[in-house]
Design an enzyme around this catalytic site. Structure first.
Site, PDB file in Angstrom:
ATOM      1  N   ASP A 106       0.861  -1.182   0.000  1.00  0.00           N
ATOM      2  CA  ASP A 106       0.000   0.000   0.000  1.00  0.00           C
ATOM      3  C   ASP A 106       0.904   1.241   0.000  1.00  0.00           C
ATOM      4  OD1 ASP A 106      -2.194   1.592  -0.079  1.00  0.00           O
ATOM      5  OD2 ASP A 106      -3.202   0.709   1.645  1.00  0.00           O
TER       6      ASP A 106
HETATM    7  C1  BGC Z   1      -5.087   3.250   0.098  1.00  0.00           C
HETATM    8  C2  BGC Z   1      -5.242   2.222  -0.996  1.00  0.00           C
HETATM    9  C3  BGC Z   1      -5.167   2.913  -2.324  1.00  0.00           C
HETATM   10  C4  BGC Z   1      -3.839   3.635  -2.427  1.00  0.00           C
HETATM   11  C5  BGC Z   1      -3.619   4.319  -3.761  1.00  0.00           C
HETATM   12  C6  BGC Z   1      -3.859   4.120  -0.099  1.00  0.00           C
HETATM   13  O1  BGC Z   1      -3.829   5.173   0.786  1.00  0.00           O
HETATM   14  O2  BGC Z   1      -5.042   2.602   1.339  1.00  0.00           O
HETATM   15  O3  BGC Z   1      -6.450   1.541  -0.853  1.00  0.00           O
HETATM   16  O4  BGC Z   1      -5.343   1.988  -3.363  1.00  0.00           O
HETATM   17  O5  BGC Z   1      -3.781   4.606  -1.407  1.00  0.00           O
HETATM   18  O6  BGC Z   1      -4.415   5.413  -3.916  1.00  0.00           O
END
Ligand code: BGC
Length: 752
Positions: free
Chosen positions: A283
């Site tokens: 993530d």
């Molecule tokens: C979130 C993810 C997301 C990623 C990209 C993160 O902060 O937890 O779910 O896909 O950002 O935007």
């Protein structure tokens, strides 16, 4: 004891993808790559700069562009528009030594430009066709805009309404979330990833992110293996079985190990026991955050820990880029493991058809003709009306006659054209939703008056996710009371701002904010015919609403066509059929609140029963929810009768049939979600008081009785034991069938 599957958590670590299943082209390409180029494939850059504008002079931007040209970047996120994606892709394909195309990801959570209802709402449809269709359309729009990888679905089971991201998933039940997960993934990927109108899906967040302590996003998670395997992991296992090609880990630490660096989860279970052949992406910055967690000494150790644990691609913290080469040189990372990670990523790129044509998703004509089409908007309307849950309808106040003489529509949310788009609205144009007021005005033939009444949020947001709560003035009250007094029927829309839920949007109090409920209490004094339409992204605390009005319709955040869909339900063009995917509490203090809880040794059967002090209860609130999981009314009235079992004994390998008669006692055709729960009365570990095992959404015509039959096998009765075995145990079971998790018929059988 009946053992159905072998251990899931004693699998061998470091399970690598077998080369035999990888396309030959991947192997050929891999053989040509230097270590640096291999590491490059693991880097996912955030595309925060505009390629197509004047080239920014910022050093880091320039450096990133140079790295792409050197073949050191495997993919990008947040690069939007066909032109920008093409330009970035050209750098990778035309200028790097091997010309390996990049993959382009984005959070396509519930639509791209045409907004579908939020995922929690979609789950309230209990209809996998809704999940499939909404993501099929989302994929058409996003892939036509150059993207080929959706960071969705989020399939984190969550039992806590305080957690803002509950809006993004399938609610509190592992089985229902699994059903939706499979459909969401199929909607994105279809059967052919190389089709330029499909995209790779990404199941997230692996795992237990939805169990953040106290519902506070990014907080630590402490989850027993029993809960992990029986509640948290099933949707991910279903996702893998459905062929999802990528999985995202998460920000949380689980039982002391940040999941980004959890080898048991990623290598042993996901890639090992489940045989997942796709790749794992970390993530956003979660690799770098391993240092902040206090799990490793420095960033180099973070890179090694995440990589060794099976995180193949790294989202934006750039620790792999900085350290993996050296770690391989030092022998701290094995080349075979690096090859495995690269192989997984290249394989998906091949499947997406990017080697055949790296620009296959970049078609300017499609980018304009395939978005916000009439068909997509019609599908959004159809999906939205199927997601609505009728919570109360005393005296058949709903549906409203279209020719009712006068309707007063009240509330800032009623006229809002932006809030219904919800959080995670991708590229939906601002203010592009049909408001409730517009939806009503299209249908009602009588007089429709409107006033704002209360103000929940100020219009101006300084940044996209800000919730600018308004001051608590009562300036609008008198106008609202005035139009309510003069109208035959009042529709008052209350709830949340769309950015009260979503990432980083946890709340300690899930009552409705501002003075909307105070105004509602004034309105009901002058007009008894008040219908409340709720808009919200989580289970909210609404006893003070439900107790004072005759009708309540939960509409969630319904997306682009929300107002039309709400009007369809209000005026009876659609008979509501949604059921809650989460329990609605009386009080936030009841959270986490869920139907499939344990009995405990001192259960209370009758709340506030005098004398029951030393029993598991609150002294100031009931144990039970205000509205239970699976609850939802219809304009039809359904009655359940004659639950019968084909046998009261079940032997391993055999099936048992449970049938029930469901009668539509009204004069209106309607759909009902018939739900089957089981209870394993005693076991090697204590079992939940109810577990959803099957459901069927059926149309039952006015006056008709339908017999619904479910088959139950030993597999439905099995669960993961503390030692990892998946077993069903001999003993006594209850079967429950009903229209929600509370009001059910019951029968018994024995597993021999
Ligand atoms: C979130 C993810 C997301 C990623 C990209 C993160 O902060 O937890 O779910 O896909 O950002 O935007």
């Amino acid at each position: 004891m009946i053992v159905l599957r072998n251990s899931v958590w004693n699998a061998q670590p470091n399970q690598l993808l077998k080369t035999s299943i990888v396309d030959k082209s991947v192997e050929n390409l891999l053989a040509l790559m230097t270590t640096t180029e291999k590491v490059g494939q693991l880097n996912l850059y955030n595309g925060t700069w505009d390629f197509t504008g004047p080239v920014p002079q910022d050093n880091s931007t320039q450096e990133r562009a140079d790295n792409i040209k050197k073949g050191l970047v495997g993919g990008m996120l947040n690069v939007l528009t066909v032109d920008a994606i093409r330009e970035a892709q050209e750098m990778a394909v035309e200028e790097s030594r091997l010309g390996i195309p990049m993959i382009f990801g984005y959070d396509v959570v519930h639509g791209y430009k045409t907004m579908m209802p939020i995922p929690l709402a979609q789950t309230a449809s209990w209809d996998s066709d809704v999940a499939y269709e909404t993501n099929r359309i989302a994929a058409i729009e996003a892939a036509s805009s150059g993207l080929n990888w959706a960071f969705a679905p989020m399939i984190d089971v969550s039992r806590d309404g305080r957690w803002g991201r509950i809006m993004e998933g399938g609610g509190e039940d592992p089985y229902l979330t699994s059903v939706m997960a499979v459909a969401w993934i199929r909607g994105f990927q279809q059967d052919d990833l190389s089709d330029p109108l499909t995209m790779a899906a990404c199941a997230k967040h692996f795992a237990a992110y939805g169990f953040a302590e106290a519902g506070r996003d990014y907080n630590t998670t402490d989850v027993s293996d029993q809960t992990l395997f029986n509640i948290v992991l099933p949707p991910f296992k279903a996702a893998v079985e459905a062929g999802v090609v990528s999985v995202m880990n998460g920000f949380n630490d689980l039982n002391g190990v940040p999941v980004t660096a959890d080898g048991r989860l990623q290598r042993d279970i996901l890639k090992g026991d489940w045989g997942f052949e796709g790749f794992v992406v970390s993530d956003f910055n979660s690799v770098g955050e391993l240092v902040t967690h206090g799990f490793v000494k420095d960033e180099k150790a973070a890179a090694r820990a995440a990589f060794m644990a099976g995180s193949d691609m790294e989202m934006d913290s750039r620790q792999y880029e900085r350290h993996l080469n050296a770690l391989v040189d030092e022998g701290a990372i094995d080349m075979a493991m690096l090859d495995d990670a690269v192989r997984r990523i290249l394989k998906v790129k091949f499947e997406l058809g990017l080697f055949e044509d790296p620009y296959r998703y970049c078609n300017k004509e499609r980018a304009t003709s395939n978005v916000l089409t009439a068909d997509h908007l019609a599908a959004a309307r159809d999906a939205a009306r199927k997601t609505m849950v009728l919570l109360k309808n005393d005296n058949d106040l709903l549906p409203i006659a279209k020719d009712v003489a006068s309707i007063a529509v009240i509330g800032q949310l009623a006229a809002h054209k932006d809030i219904p788009l919800g959080s995670w609205r991708a590229q939906a144009p601002a203010n592009s939703a049909v408001s409730v007021l517009e939806g009503i005005r299209e249908v009602a033939t009588g007089e429709v008056t409107y006033t704002e009444g209360y103000r929940l949020v100020e219009e101006k947001r300084h940044f996209i996710h800000e919730v600018p709560f308004s001051e608590q003035n009562r300036n609008g009250f008198s106008d609202a009371i005035q139009i309510a007094r003069q109208a035959e029927v009042v529709v008052m829309v209350i709830g949340e701002d769309c950015f009260q839920s979503g990432e980083g949007r946890s709340q300690v109090d899930t009552q409705l904010k501002g003075n909307q409920v105070e105004l509602l209490a004034e309105i009901v004094k002058v007009n008894p015919n008040v219908i409340v339409v709720l808009m919200n992204g989580r289970p909210v605390v609404i006893p003070d609403v439900v107790n004072i009005v005759p009708a309540v319709l939960e509409s969630w955040f319904g997306g682009s066509a929300s107002g039309n869909a709400i009007a369809d339900v209000l005026f009876g063009d659609y008979n509501p059929s949604g059921k809650l995917p989460v329990s609605f509490p009386y009080h936030t203090g009841q959270e986490p609140l869920y139907y499939n809880h344990k009995n405990g040794g001192r259960p209370v059967t009758n709340d506030f029963d005098a004398g029951k002090v030393f029993w598991s209860h609150y002294t100031d609130a009931p144990n039970e929810p205000l509205f239970p999981f699976g609850f939802g009314l219809s304009y039809s009235i359904f009655s359940y009768n004659d639950l019968t079992l084909s046998s009261h004994q079940l032997r391993s390998g055999e099936e048992l049939k449970a049938s029930v008669n469901v009668t539509n006692k009204s004069n209106m055709n309607g759909e009902e979600v018939v739900q089957l729960y089981i209870r394993d009365l005693y076991g090697s570990t204590t079992r939940p008081v109810k577990e959803l095992k099957a459901f069927e959404k059926v149309m039952i015509r006015a006056g008709e009785t339908r017999t619904i039959t479910f088959k139950i096998s030993t597999d439905d009765l099995a669960y993961y034991w503390p030692d990892g075995r998946y077993c069903a145990e001999e003993g006594d079971f209850h079967i429950f069938i009903g229209g929600n998790s509370r009001d059910v018929l019951q029968a018994e059988f024995e597993l021999l």
